[in-house]
Design a protein around this motif. Structure first.
Motif, PDB file in Angstrom:
ATOM      1  N   ASP A 307      29.585  30.307  46.537  1.00 57.08           N
ATOM      2  CA  ASP A 307      29.546  31.679  46.026  1.00 57.08           C
ATOM      3  C   ASP A 307      30.533  31.766  44.850  1.00 57.08           C
ATOM      4  O   ASP A 307      31.714  31.464  45.007  1.00 57.08           O
ATOM      5  CB  ASP A 307      29.964  32.611  47.166  1.00 57.08           C
ATOM      6  CG  ASP A 307      29.910  34.082  46.800  1.00 57.08           C
ATOM      7  OD1 ASP A 307      29.850  34.400  45.602  1.00 57.08           O
ATOM      8  OD2 ASP A 307      29.965  34.916  47.721  1.00 57.08           O
ATOM      9  N   ASP A 308      30.028  32.149  43.660  1.00 53.30           N
ATOM     10  CA  ASP A 308      30.922  32.162  42.492  1.00 53.30           C
ATOM     11  C   ASP A 308      31.177  33.583  41.972  1.00 53.30           C
ATOM     12  O   ASP A 308      31.424  33.794  40.783  1.00 53.30           O
ATOM     13  CB  ASP A 308      30.385  31.273  41.377  1.00 53.30           C
ATOM     14  CG  ASP A 308      29.043  31.735  40.812  1.00 53.30           C
ATOM     15  OD1 ASP A 308      28.514  32.753  41.297  1.00 53.30           O
ATOM     16  OD2 ASP A 308      28.533  31.076  39.885  1.00 53.30           O
ATOM     17  N   THR A 309      31.158  34.561  42.876  1.00 54.03           N
ATOM     18  CA  THR A 309      31.489  35.933  42.472  1.00 54.03           C
ATOM     19  C   THR A 309      33.004  36.092  42.355  1.00 54.03           C
ATOM     20  O   THR A 309      33.779  35.225  42.756  1.00 54.03           O
ATOM     21  CB  THR A 309      30.923  36.948  43.470  1.00 54.03           C
ATOM     22  OG1 THR A 309      31.243  36.543  44.791  1.00 54.03           O
ATOM     23  CG2 THR A 309      29.419  37.048  43.344  1.00 54.03           C
ATOM     24  N   GLY A 310      33.399  37.246  41.819  1.00 52.58           N
ATOM     25  CA  GLY A 310      34.793  37.461  41.447  1.00 52.58           C
ATOM     26  C   GLY A 310      35.806  37.258  42.548  1.00 52.58           C
ATOM     27  O   GLY A 310      36.925  36.784  42.310  1.00 52.58           O
ATOM     28  N   SER A 311      35.469  37.611  43.788  1.00 53.35           N
ATOM     29  CA  SER A 311      36.425  37.520  44.892  1.00 53.35           C
ATOM     30  C   SER A 311      36.610  36.094  45.393  1.00 53.35           C
ATOM     31  O   SER A 311      37.406  35.857  46.306  1.00 53.35           O
ATOM     32  CB  SER A 311      35.959  38.402  46.053  1.00 53.35           C
ATOM     33  OG  SER A 311      34.684  37.978  46.502  1.00 53.35           O
ATOM     34  N   MET A 312      35.884  35.118  44.814  1.00 54.36           N
ATOM     35  CA  MET A 312      35.864  33.759  45.355  1.00 54.36           C
ATOM     36  C   MET A 312      36.733  32.771  44.573  1.00 54.36           C
ATOM     37  O   MET A 312      36.616  31.558  44.774  1.00 54.36           O
ATOM     38  CB  MET A 312      34.419  33.232  45.373  1.00 54.36           C
ATOM     39  CG  MET A 312      33.551  33.813  46.462  1.00 54.36           C
ATOM     40  SD  MET A 312      34.025  33.225  48.099  1.00 54.36           S
ATOM     41  CE  MET A 312      33.609  31.482  47.981  1.00 54.36           C
ATOM     42  N   SER A 313      37.618  33.235  43.719  1.00 53.28           N
ATOM     43  CA  SER A 313      38.372  32.306  42.877  1.00 53.28           C
ATOM     44  C   SER A 313      39.206  31.342  43.711  1.00 53.28           C
ATOM     45  O   SER A 313      39.261  30.138  43.412  1.00 53.28           O
ATOM     46  CB  SER A 313      39.271  33.086  41.902  1.00 53.28           C
ATOM     47  OG  SER A 313      40.139  33.943  42.618  1.00 53.28           O
ATOM     48  N   ASP A 314      39.866  31.830  44.761  1.00 51.88           N
ATOM     49  CA  ASP A 314      40.661  30.941  45.614  1.00 51.88           C
ATOM     50  C   ASP A 314      39.776  29.937  46.348  1.00 51.88           C
ATOM     51  O   ASP A 314      40.122  28.753  46.464  1.00 51.88           O
ATOM     52  CB  ASP A 314      41.467  31.754  46.634  1.00 51.88           C
ATOM     53  CG  ASP A 314      42.544  32.615  45.980  1.00 51.88           C
ATOM     54  OD1 ASP A 314      42.918  32.299  44.833  1.00 51.88           O
ATOM     55  OD2 ASP A 314      42.973  33.591  46.607  1.00 51.88           O
ATOM     56  N   ASP A 315      38.655  30.418  46.850  1.00 44.67           N
ATOM     57  CA  ASP A 315      37.735  29.542  47.588  1.00 44.67           C
ATOM     58  C   ASP A 315      37.182  28.447  46.695  1.00 44.67           C
ATOM     59  O   ASP A 315      37.061  27.281  47.099  1.00 44.67           O
ATOM     60  CB  ASP A 315      36.582  30.359  48.175  1.00 44.67           C
ATOM     61  CG  ASP A 315      37.045  31.570  48.958  1.00 44.67           C
ATOM     62  OD1 ASP A 315      37.747  32.408  48.355  1.00 44.67           O
ATOM     63  OD2 ASP A 315      36.698  31.672  50.146  1.00 44.67           O
TER      64      ASP A 315
END
Length: 923
Positions: A307-315
């Motif tokens: 998932d490359d949406t905004g909330s996924m930067s850490d993941d």
């Protein structure tokens, strides 16, 4: 003839029931043995060529599939190497080969019956084009399935026609070369056979047909005894036309006293023809891709769905670190992944699928992912996962990273069907949000992910973003060679229970995974030593707790024997025990079919509820199948542990036919127990994919490629053993091509109802694209359903069948000294023009034989100039040119002297030697 290795390995892997791949030949020579002989010989040749090119010796330590794969992979394969992917690839080819007898029993072209020579040749050449196009786009499974069907048709020509009766001993090359004419075929008005009252005459072909060397084949009457006047019949009990004058038949399927010579000649010709076809494919795609086609690779495949949406930067950063760690820590070892796959998704976009065998390219691709847009709202997770399941090889491990529920929840049943079909393992890494108002939505979405993880034998790991780095250790555990599952189970609702499992001496890197909230456990080894969950480092293992996951890594000196783990929890939990070992098994549920050539076919969906079931199971050991003794096979209900034991029939060499009187209700897995003869230790292995039963059955079949821009109609049939009524039909495909089909069918108990699905690949679809189509039938109340998963290949219609032509322009000099002790002081060179007659362009030129240097002008043009330079120690050269559509042209030249040819010799006068040396020698 195959090498000794080929024959001994063939004895190990071609031992399935002959009824599954009925003749050519009853008994010894069957379609599967002919196919296997050719495949093993070609794989051995290819492995040896790759090894020699890499500068190492190809010398298997034994004859098992694992030992062949280990020798083929070379010095990097130093640890445990499993041959299971190689074995599975062979079985896929054999299975599709056998299905031609079920799915196309009454099709003359598929068997070269009824003088359908042009139509049969068309099936072969279209199939070969599809195989080559699929391999070029790395759709190896689709290529294997087509190869199995094409080889069946090719082999049938030699059994069902009079080719060998005409005295031919070599294959009919025109069958795989559509640029060559099929010549001297009998027309429909030409009588070809004399009457055979006993129906077993040695050679009923008319003498004038033999004298004129006219080609014919037997007519097959499954539903009618009619045939053109004077024509040969196929023969046998299933052929009604064999009782119509002229009686008898000319098939050589079975070895009988009256046809032994012709039968053996047909087997030899069919084997040689299979080798020709395989060699053509190998030359087109190259050695490395041919071995990948055959499943000879390092076994691990790394597949990420992110998932490359905004909330996924850490993941994304943790996923990137996990990929880098896998690449850097396993490079150059047998655990180095053979392929890397990446799929991204958000909303509304997903894909495309990226795949590579180059670790540096994977690093570059995953470094490009940037989190942007959206938040932790529902995303197209299942659409991305569908791409991964259809694009990755079977039995892959797929890792999904997301912090959002799936927006495309309608694909859940499709994902479940694909998991069951591919036997791939899916693990989810879900980083739960902290917002309280999202909690109930998240709990529901986590259940969806958990359901699919359980169905695949994977993990649903729920952690905070700060814990994610620790949880990715599971990826390193499973990205390894020879990974096996020893035991797995689930309890929902949870309850206190003790789970026994057996560890054998072959197991290494044993790891136990437990997922669940609020639980305690105690691990006990065979000597009675205990370790509880509150001891991170104890006498038995290292325990890591992160989120809802407990990862228990047993000490390397763990005891073999009976272990147990007691889990105390009232919350749902799962347990899974894995390790590394070459002792493993593969299986399929099968159903018998009748007809002229009865056998077994792999079930397209779930086994039938309340009915007996049959499994075809193959077992592999550390030194092949002879080192394993199977003692019990059972179906085990995952959430209760209840077993339904099967009755086993040993088919020899590790192949087992298992019959279960009634498949258990609920989700179940297959468990196998036995003894490893090498260590005299008991072992157990378990399948990962959970299966269930259904009262619905769907049948559908595909045997031809699809052209871009043209509609393709797929016929299917649905039947229920349950109550009659309306059943909802749904379909999807991983390319999102337009489809139409009946949205419902009214079924009557015990009767098949037919339907048609139409799929329309766009005109710009690249040739070689494969499409995975999932078709589901569900009762109107949703209680019962089943599915069929099919692969279609989209292949552009090929009109260029002309091979590139080689014209040798010059050879200088045209001979070398006879005294080979002096050969290193002399060189020779060849100049040639390679021309692609139809102008599609030469795509690749490669050296096939010779130790010299080959150079050439730029490719992708209709004419290429090639130059070859070699020492006189290497006096034969062969190189090949492949055009854009896969036609192969060869250029061969030898300067080896004939006995009477003038040459250098020790008695040559010195002045002549000096003169000739000045002419030949290059410095």
């Amino acid at each position: 003839m195959t090498s000794g290795l080929g024959f001994s390995l063939l004895a190990l892997i071609l031992s399935g029931p002959t009824a599954a791949f009925v003749p050519i030949g009853g008994g010894v020579s069957t379609h599967v043995s002919i196919t296997g002989t050719a495949l093993l010989q070609k794989v051995t040749e290819t492995c040896r060529a790759v090894a020699e090119a890499a500068g190492h010796e190809f010398k298997p330590t034994g004859s098992s599939p694992g030992e062949l794969v280990q020798a083929c992979l070379g010095p990097t394969a130093t640890g445990e190497v499993s041959g299971v992917k190689f074995y599975s690839a062979l079985q896929e080819i054999y299975t599709q080969n056998g299905l031609v007898d079920r799915n196309f029993a009454n099709s003359a072209p598929h068997h070269f019956n009824s003088e359908a020579f042009l139509e049969g040749r068309s099936l072969i050449t279209k199939g070969m084009a599809s195989i080559k196009a699929n391999i070029r786009t790395e759709n190896f499974k689709a290529a294997r399935e087509t190869m199995g069907r094409v080889l069946h048709t090719l082999q049938d020509f030699y059994s069902h026609s009079n080719w060998v009766e005409l005295g031919n001993t070599e294959p009919y090359i025109a069958l795989i070369r559509p640029d060559l004419p099929l010549e001297n075929m009998a027309d429909v008005d030409t009588a070809t056979c004399r009457d055979c009252a006993t129906t077993t005459c040695t050679n009923p072909i008319l003498q004038n047909i033999l004298n004129q060397r006219m080609l014919t084949s037997g007519y097959m009457g499954i539903f009618s005894d009619r045939k053109p006047q004077g024509k040969c019949s196929h023969g046998g009990e299933a052929d009604l036309s064999s009782a119509t004058l002229p009686r008898g038949g000319i098939h050589k399927d079975e070895l009988r006293t009256d046809n032994a010579a012709f039968h053996n000649a047909a087997v030899n010709a069919a084997t040689a023809a299979s080798l020709q076809l395989l060699e053509d494919v190998r030359l087109t795609v190259g050695n490395n891709d041919f071995l990948r086609l055959m499943g000879i690779t390092r076994s691990a495949v790394v597949c990420f769905v992110i998932d490359d949406t905004g909330s996924m930067s850490d993941d994304i950063e943790e996923a990137r670190k996990a990929v880098y760690k896998i690449i850097d820590s396993k490079k150059g070892t047998q655990d180095e992944p053979s392929e890397y796959i990446l799929v991204t998704f958000n909303d509304p976009h997903f894909g495309p699928l990226f795949r590579t065998t180059d670790p540096d390219k994977m690093k570059t691709e995953i470094s490009k992912i940037k989190a942007s847009g959206g938040g932790d709202h529902p995303e197209m997770c299942f659409s991305g996962l569908q791409l991964a399941l259809t694009g990755a090889p079977a039995s892959s491990h797929i890792y999904v990273f997301t912090d959002a529920p799936p927006k495309d929840i309608h694909l859940k049943n499709t994902i479940a069907a694909l998991i069951k079909r591919t036997k791939s393992t899916v693990s989810f890494y879900i980083t739960a949000p902290v917002r309280r108002h999202r909690r109930s939505v998240r709990a529901a979405s986590f259940k969806d992910y958990k359901d699919l993880a359980l169905a695949s034998g994977g993990q649903a790991i729920q952690v905070s973003k700060s814990q994610l780095a620790q949880a990715t250790n599971v990826i390193l555990d499973t990205s390894t060679s020879a990974l096996v599952t020893v035991f797995q189970s689930t309890r929902d609702p949870g309850k206190p229970e003790t789970f026994p499992f057996m560890l054998d001496k072959s197991l290494q890197n044993v790891t136990i995974y437990i997922t669940g909230q609020t639980l305690a456990f105690t691990l006990t080894n065979p000597a009675g030593v205990n370790q509880s969950n509150i001891e991170p480092i104890g006498a038995l293992a290292h325990i890591q707790t992160v989120g809802n996951l407990r990862r228990i890594v047993l000490n390397s000196d763990h005891q073999s024997g009976s272990w147990k783990i007691n889990i105390n929890s009232k919350q749902p939990y799962t347990i899974k025990v894995t390790g590394q070992s070459t002792i493993t098994f593969i299986y399929d549920f099968v159903e018998s079919f009748k007809g002229p050539h009865p056998g077994y076919a792999v079930l397209s969906g779930l086994p039938q509820a309340g009915q007996p079931a049959t499994l075809m199971l193959s077992v592999m050991g550390r030194r092949g199948t002879s080192s394993i003794r199977v003692e019990n096979v059972a179906l085990v209900v995952s959430d209760t542990g209840v077993e339904s034991n099967g009755k086993t029939t040993d088919m020899g060499n590790g192949d087992i036919l298992v019959t279960v009187d009634e498949v258990p209700a609920g989700e179940f897995v297959v468990i196998l127990k036995g003894t490893d003869e090498m260590s005299s230790s008991s072992f157990q292995r378990q399948s990962t994919t959970q299966l269930s039963v259904s009262k619905v059955n769907i049948q559908a079949m595909v045997d031809t490629s699809v052209e871009p821009g043209k509609d393709f109609n797929l016929s299917f049939s649905v039947m229920t053993k349950g109550p009659s009524g309306k059943f909802i039909i749904s379909g999807s495909n991983d390319r999102d091509f337009p489809m139409s089909y009946p949205k419902s069918l009214s079924l009557t108990t015990g009767t098949y109802t037919n339907g048609t699905l139409t799929i329309s690949p766009p005109s710009n679809t690249p040739s070689g694209t494969d499409v995975t189509l999932t078709l589901e039938a569900k009762s109107s109340n949703g209680v019962d359903s089943n599915h069929a998963v099919l692969r279609l290949s989209v292949v552009t219609k090929i009109t260029d069948f002309v091979q590139p032509v080689c014209d040798v322009v010059s050879v200088w000099p045209d001979d070398c000294p006879r005294d080979m002790s002096q050969c290193m002081f002399f060189e020779w060179e060849l100049s040639a023009n390679l021309t692609d007659g139809n102008g599609t362009g030469i795509e690749r030129v490669s050296l096939r034989q010779g130790d010299g240097t080959l150079s050439y002008t730029s490719l992708n043009v209709s004419s290429v100039h090639a130059s070859y330079n070699a020492s006189c120690c290497s006096q034969i050269v062969e190189f090949v040119a492949i055009d854009k559509v896969g036609n192969v042209g060869k250029c061969y030249h030898s300067i080896v002297r004939s006995a009477g040819h003038a040459a250098f010799s020790l008695s040559t006068p010195l002045w002549l030697c000096l003169l000739m040396s000045a002419w030949i020698l290059k410095t």
